[in-house]
Scaffold this motif. Structure first.
Motif, PDB file in Angstrom:
ATOM      1  N   GLN A 186       0.823  -1.202   0.000  1.00 40.67           N
ATOM      2  CA  GLN A 186       0.000   0.000   0.000  1.00 40.67           C
ATOM      3  C   GLN A 186       0.862   1.260   0.000  1.00 40.67           C
ATOM      4  O   GLN A 186       0.571   2.229  -0.719  1.00 40.67           O
ATOM      5  N   ARG A 187       1.920   1.233   0.758  1.00 40.53           N
ATOM      6  CA  ARG A 187       2.801   2.401   0.836  1.00 40.53           C
ATOM      7  C   ARG A 187       3.598   2.583  -0.453  1.00 40.53           C
ATOM      8  O   ARG A 187       3.824   3.716  -0.900  1.00 40.53           O
ATOM      9  N   LEU A 188       4.027   1.497  -1.065  1.00 37.12           N
ATOM     10  CA  LEU A 188       4.720   1.605  -2.351  1.00 37.12           C
ATOM     11  C   LEU A 188       3.765   2.079  -3.447  1.00 37.12           C
ATOM     12  O   LEU A 188       4.156   2.829  -4.342  1.00 37.12           O
ATOM     13  N   SER A 189       2.525   1.644  -3.367  1.00 35.10           N
ATOM     14  CA  SER A 189       1.523   2.138  -4.307  1.00 35.10           C
ATOM     15  C   SER A 189       1.326   3.634  -4.139  1.00 35.10           C
ATOM     16  O   SER A 189       1.184   4.370  -5.131  1.00 35.10           O
ATOM     17  N   ALA A 190       1.338   4.110  -2.902  1.00 34.78           N
ATOM     18  CA  ALA A 190       1.197   5.542  -2.652  1.00 34.78           C
ATOM     19  C   ALA A 190       2.368   6.340  -3.211  1.00 34.78           C
ATOM     20  O   ALA A 190       2.232   7.534  -3.480  1.00 34.78           O
ATOM     21  N   LEU A 191       3.516   5.681  -3.413  1.00 39.75           N
ATOM     22  CA  LEU A 191       4.683   6.346  -3.999  1.00 39.75           C
ATOM     23  C   LEU A 191       4.643   6.344  -5.522  1.00 39.75           C
ATOM     24  O   LEU A 191       5.515   6.942  -6.158  1.00 39.75           O
TER      25      LEU A 191
ATOM     26  N   GLN B 108      -2.110 -12.494  -2.708  1.00 35.55           N
ATOM     27  CA  GLN B 108      -3.041 -12.035  -3.737  1.00 35.55           C
ATOM     28  C   GLN B 108      -4.461 -11.957  -3.183  1.00 35.55           C
ATOM     29  O   GLN B 108      -5.216 -11.025  -3.489  1.00 35.55           O
ATOM     30  N   ALA B 109      -4.817 -12.912  -2.337  1.00 34.49           N
ATOM     31  CA  ALA B 109      -6.160 -12.939  -1.768  1.00 34.49           C
ATOM     32  C   ALA B 109      -6.399 -11.779  -0.819  1.00 34.49           C
ATOM     33  O   ALA B 109      -7.543 -11.343  -0.644  1.00 34.49           O
ATOM     34  N   ALA B 110      -5.312 -11.252  -0.227  1.00 40.72           N
ATOM     35  CA  ALA B 110      -5.456 -10.202   0.778  1.00 40.72           C
ATOM     36  C   ALA B 110      -5.170  -8.806   0.240  1.00 40.72           C
ATOM     37  O   ALA B 110      -5.515  -7.820   0.897  1.00 40.72           O
ATOM     38  N   ALA B 111      -4.551  -8.712  -0.925  1.00 44.86           N
ATOM     39  CA  ALA B 111      -4.032  -7.425  -1.397  1.00 44.86           C
ATOM     40  C   ALA B 111      -4.905  -6.738  -2.443  1.00 44.86           C
ATOM     41  O   ALA B 111      -4.519  -5.718  -2.985  1.00 44.86           O
ATOM     42  N   THR B 112      -6.090  -7.259  -2.733  1.00 45.89           N
ATOM     43  CA  THR B 112      -6.998  -6.595  -3.667  1.00 45.89           C
ATOM     44  C   THR B 112      -7.308  -5.187  -3.144  1.00 45.89           C
ATOM     45  O   THR B 112      -7.560  -5.021  -1.958  1.00 45.89           O
ATOM     46  N   PRO B 113      -7.283  -4.128  -3.970  1.00 42.40           N
ATOM     47  CA  PRO B 113      -7.228  -4.122  -5.429  1.00 42.40           C
ATOM     48  C   PRO B 113      -5.843  -3.855  -5.990  1.00 42.40           C
ATOM     49  O   PRO B 113      -5.722  -3.412  -7.124  1.00 42.40           O
ATOM     50  N   LEU B 114      -4.776  -4.075  -5.225  1.00 38.49           N
ATOM     51  CA  LEU B 114      -3.434  -3.877  -5.750  1.00 38.49           C
ATOM     52  C   LEU B 114      -3.158  -4.861  -6.883  1.00 38.49           C
ATOM     53  O   LEU B 114      -3.645  -5.995  -6.865  1.00 38.49           O
TER      54      LEU B 114
END
Length: 246
Positions: free
Chosen positions: A43-48, A79-85
């Motif tokens: 989530q934090r890398l996505s925010a970057l 994968q099951a826990a990280a949706t919608p990444l």
């Protein structure tokens, strides 16, 4: 693409888009220990600004005797826990040692590779593998495209970074750790990173994120500096992984 924590930022990694090297899969090497830890880092890398993630845990028989099957199971749990990444897939970071030599002799055991049959390899940080050139050749013979992980971190190249250039002559691609640009690993690693970047020798960039401290340093570094200009001489191939069919 959509970032789930999208907000106004100054310096980002949107220009990179794809992280192709990390140890974020939970519980299988020296990276994240739990699914919750993995999701937090993603989530934090996505925010970057990163929006696609490929995972490359160690396969190092003496310390992390992982298999493609075990890595795949860890990927599915995340994968099951990280949706919608967007989890692009998984591969491995292979230590080139005697066990790797034996693995390469077995034609019935495909390697855990990134799209396009790209295979990430590494050596000991303190001593160059005597068989690394043979390993690169053997990978190519089997139809793989070798990538040498973080060459800026091998201490035996710090006094002679030009020696790294021979890997390009051998047809091996080079992957740089983003944190090396910030000097996270040390001043010599930063100096070699700059040498490689200034000569346009880097093909891939990865976070090599293992834990909170790595992502925290990325967050802090990007608040202070836009690092995109460092890569202007390099033809980065991270995004090309999205278009590979195999």
């Amino acid at each position: 693409m959509f970032h789930i924590f999208n907000k106004k930022r100054n310096n980002t990694l949107e220009w990179l888009q794809v992280d192709m090297h990390s140890h974020i899969l939970p519980g299988i090497d020296d990276g994240c220990k739990t699914v919750e830890d993995s999701v937090d880092l993603l989530q934090r890398l996505s925010a970057l600004g990163l929006d696609t993630f490929y995972f490359t845990p160690h396969i190092f028989q003496d310390m992390y005797p992982n298999t493609p099957e075990r890595i795949g199971q860890a990927f599915q749990s995340l994968q099951a826990a990280a949706t919608p990444l967007l989890l692009g897939g998984y591969a491995a970071e292979y230590m080139v040692d005697g066990h790797f030599d034996q693995r390469m002799e077995k034609d019935d055991q495909p390697l855990a590779s990134l799209p396009g049959k790209h295979v990430l390899i590494e050596m000991s940080y303190i001593q160059e593998s005597k068989s690394v050139e043979k390993n690169i050749f053997d990978l190519q013979i089997k139809g793989y495209q070798p990538i040498l992980a973080h060459p800026e971190r091998y201490v035996f190249y710090h006094e002679n970074p030009k020696a790294i250039e021979r890997f390009k002559d051998l047809g091996c691609l080079l992957q740089l750790n983003i944190l090396s640009v910030f000097g996270y690993y040390g001043s010599r690693e930063k100096k070699v990173a700059k040498y490689l970047l200034d000569r346009g020798l880097i093909d891939f960039v990865g976070t090599d994120a293992h834990h909170d401290r790595h992502v925290q340093m990325l967050e802090r570094g990007l608040k202070k500096e836009d690092i995109k200009p460092y890569f202007k001489k390099c033809n980065l191939k991270n995004q090309s992984l999205l278009h590979c069919t195999t």
